[in-house]
Design an enzyme around this catalytic site. Structure first.
Site, PDB file in Angstrom:
ATOM      1  CD  GLU A  57       4.275   6.048  32.392  1.00 10.80           C
ATOM      2  OE1 GLU A  57       4.810   5.140  31.714  1.00 10.80           O
ATOM      3  OE2 GLU A  57       3.303   6.714  31.991  1.00 10.80           O
ATOM      4  CD1 TRP A  79       3.930   0.289  30.250  1.00  9.23           C
ATOM      5  CD2 TRP A  79       1.782   0.083  29.661  1.00  9.23           C
ATOM      6  NE1 TRP A  79       3.904  -0.253  28.980  1.00  9.23           N
ATOM      7  CE2 TRP A  79       2.592  -0.398  28.592  1.00  9.23           C
ATOM      8  CE3 TRP A  79       0.397   0.052  29.515  1.00  9.23           C
ATOM      9  CZ2 TRP A  79       2.062  -0.902  27.407  1.00  9.23           C
ATOM     10  CZ3 TRP A  79      -0.131  -0.447  28.327  1.00  9.23           C
ATOM     11  CH2 TRP A  79       0.695  -0.911  27.299  1.00  9.23           C
ATOM     12  CD1 TRP A 119       5.281  -8.205  10.945  1.00  4.66           C
ATOM     13  CD2 TRP A 119       5.518  -5.987  10.959  1.00  4.66           C
ATOM     14  NE1 TRP A 119       4.421  -7.703  11.874  1.00  4.66           N
ATOM     15  CE2 TRP A 119       4.545  -6.345  11.912  1.00  4.66           C
ATOM     16  CE3 TRP A 119       5.832  -4.637  10.806  1.00  4.66           C
ATOM     17  CZ2 TRP A 119       3.890  -5.420  12.703  1.00  4.66           C
ATOM     18  CZ3 TRP A 119       5.176  -3.708  11.591  1.00  4.66           C
ATOM     19  CH2 TRP A 119       4.220  -4.090  12.519  1.00  4.66           C
ATOM     20  CG  ASN A 171       7.952   6.517  27.705  1.00  2.00           C
ATOM     21  OD1 ASN A 171       8.114   5.329  27.459  1.00  2.00           O
ATOM     22  ND2 ASN A 171       6.757   7.081  27.708  1.00  2.00           N
ATOM     23  CD1 TRP A 201       5.861  -6.601  15.845  1.00  2.64           C
ATOM     24  CD2 TRP A 201       6.935  -7.041  17.757  1.00  2.64           C
ATOM     25  NE1 TRP A 201       5.352  -7.785  16.343  1.00  2.64           N
ATOM     26  CE2 TRP A 201       5.983  -8.075  17.519  1.00  2.64           C
ATOM     27  CE3 TRP A 201       7.713  -7.102  18.899  1.00  2.64           C
ATOM     28  CZ2 TRP A 201       5.803  -9.148  18.389  1.00  2.64           C
ATOM     29  CZ3 TRP A 201       7.541  -8.180  19.776  1.00  2.64           C
ATOM     30  CH2 TRP A 201       6.590  -9.180  19.510  1.00  2.64           C
ATOM     31  CD1 TRP A 221      10.468  -2.732  21.746  1.00  5.79           C
ATOM     32  CD2 TRP A 221       9.942  -2.005  19.692  1.00  5.79           C
ATOM     33  NE1 TRP A 221      11.457  -1.856  21.340  1.00  5.79           N
ATOM     34  CE2 TRP A 221      11.161  -1.402  20.092  1.00  5.79           C
ATOM     35  CE3 TRP A 221       9.421  -1.701  18.452  1.00  5.79           C
ATOM     36  CZ2 TRP A 221      11.857  -0.512  19.267  1.00  5.79           C
ATOM     37  CZ3 TRP A 221      10.106  -0.809  17.623  1.00  5.79           C
ATOM     38  CH2 TRP A 221      11.308  -0.232  18.038  1.00  5.79           C
TER      39      TRP A 221
END
Length: 469
Positions: free
Chosen positions: A268, A271, A299, A335, A353, A376
């Site tokens: 993590e 990331w 969208w 998460n 988003w 996102w």
């Protein structure tokens, strides 16, 4: 000291102290740009600055606080005090890069030392590149390369003393920055959930490593248990460094990379580094999809009752509502649930988003410019190494899998407390007599589903098909 609100493992502070001259710790609150902190982050910042100032005073120093653009304030303080050098922690956004360039130019023209140090990441963007010298756009090879580069150097200690100047420059009081929530009661549940500051960060890390980490690989996906470190707000504000976390985990295990649970946790951090590297090379990541074809995705945009229902946790899908209410009440969200609520917004509701990124930026205490945007974009299918857009989370099956007894839902959606486990993830399918016994009237005590998921899925896939190459 922006986003590096700690004394330990602070290379810029350590280097300044090593000059043997007086050091002026400076925090500049700049809310004039798009990266200015949201409401929940401002609450955290208020507490964090106060904690940092108290820690500095114990060392015979203190925190100078100013409001304005970073470059202008730093130049003003240098001019006022006759400072001979600027020591700063590196940033990765376009705004940060321009500020650093401006300060370097100022220093060069005025004969000052100007040094920039790492400290926010495990590895810098220039360090993790492919054999061809290009940045990675896929996480797995990025992380493989990163693991071969990360060492286990001991984090820098807290300076024993920080030499104070003979005369301190003027400072604004922390309270005058206007960081307090309005109304004040808005943040009371968040304050009950969190302890803020460097000391609290170390305590939380110690507890996680000693008591929880061994179960992390499985517990991290169960929102109804305390199975994650909840260290993200401390990282976001620089109250702890990623190197401190890496070292602590390694000291606990000997070699963290040989423990599957520890490696799952450290991944993590990887990331997070990956997200910052993406931001560094893609400065418009907060507003522009990394996959160009998604520029043409249809969208929904603007304002909508559906978005408001999502924000308030009133969608009629319990796991989604629990997550959004947890966010509002605590400033944080599990998460796994972040992925579920994100998928619901951009796929079931077909809203941009940007709506989610902006809402999270305002309501998360761990709002982080790179991780927020990258995550996102991941859930929307338009980012680096993103989840395919056609992979649409089903909030019912996700809830049944990861919150089978409904503990998480009952914590944050109390109106469903009396529903049997069989129906708590899908009250809209429960028999009327079951709802009656539980005191639930759909559309009154708990909302009816915001969308028909079968139709919503078909609409999402049709939208995706409309932009295929």
């Amino acid at each position: 000291m922006n986003n590096a609100l700690r004394l330990a493992d602070h290379p810029a502070l350590a280097a300044a102290c090593a000059t043997s001259g007086p050091v002026i710790p400076l925090y500049v609150y700049d809310n004039t740009h798009d990266n200015a902190p949201g409401a929940a982050s401002r609450w955290w910042l208020l507490q964090s600055l106060s904690k940092l100032d108290a820690s500095l005073k114990k060392l015979g120093s203190g925190l100078v606080v100013r409001r304005g653009t970073v470059a202008d304030v730093v130049m003003d303080v240098c001019t006022e005090t006759g400072a001979c050098g600027v020591y700063m922690t590196r940033g990765y956004s376009e705004h940060d890069k321009k500020t650093e360039e401006y300060l370097h130019d100022f220093a060069e023209k005025n004969g000052l030392t100007c040094k920039r140090y790492a400290g926010r990441l495990l590895l810098e963007p220039e360090q993790v590149v492919s054999k061809s010298g290009t940045p990675y756009s896929v996480f797995t090879p990025f992380w493989k390369q990163a693991l071969s580069l990360i060492d286990n150097a001991v984090p820098l200690p807290v300076p024993q003393k920080i030499q104070a100047p003979v005369s301190w420059p003027a400072t604004t009081s922390i309270g005058a920055l206007g960081l307090e929530p309005k109304p004040a009661s808005w943040a009371e549940p968040i304050a009950a959930e969190w302890q803020v500051g460097e000391e609290a960060a170390i305590e939380r890390l110690d507890f996680f490593v000693d008591a929880t980490m061994d179960e992390y690989q499985t517990a991290r996906d169960i929102p109804g248990v305390d199975g994650t470190s909840k260290i993200s707000p401390y990282l976001a504000f620089g109250e702890i460094s990623p190197r401190q976390i890496w070292h602590k985990v390694s000291m606990h295990l000997g070699d963290a990379t040989k423990s599957t649970a520890a490696l799952a946790y450290l991944r993590e951090l990887g990331w997070r580094d990956f997200s910052y590297h993406q931001l560094f090379y893609n400065p418009e990541m907060r507003i522009k999809p990394l996959k160009a074809k998604f520029l043409h995705f249809p969208w929904h945009e603007g304002t909508s009752p559906a978005v408001k229902a999502w924000q308030k946790g009133m969608t009629g899908f319990p796991i989604v509502d629990a997550g959004m209410r947890q966010l509002w009440q605590t400033g944080w969200m599990h998460n796994r649930v972040r992925m579920i609520v994100g998928s619901f917004l951009v796929k079931d509701l077909l809203w941009h988003w940007h709506e989610g990124e902006t809402w999270f930026w305002d309501t998360l205490v761990d709002a982080d410019i790179a991780s927020n945007a990258a995550s996102w974009q991941w859930v929307a299918g338009c980012g680096a190494d993103a989840s395919p857009y056609f992979r649409i989370f089903n909030p019912v099956t996700q809830g049944e899998k990861f919150d089978p007894a409904g503990a998480y839902i009952r914590s944050f959606v109390p109106e469903l407390c009396d529903l049997p486990n069989e129906w708590i993830h899908k009250p809209f399918d429960a028999p009327l007599e079951v709802l009656a016994v539980a005191g639930i009237t759909l559309g009154h005590t708990y909302p009816a589903p915001l969308v028909d998921r079968k139709k919503a899925r078909a609409s999402a896939l049709a939208a995706l098909a409309s932009i295929k190459d």
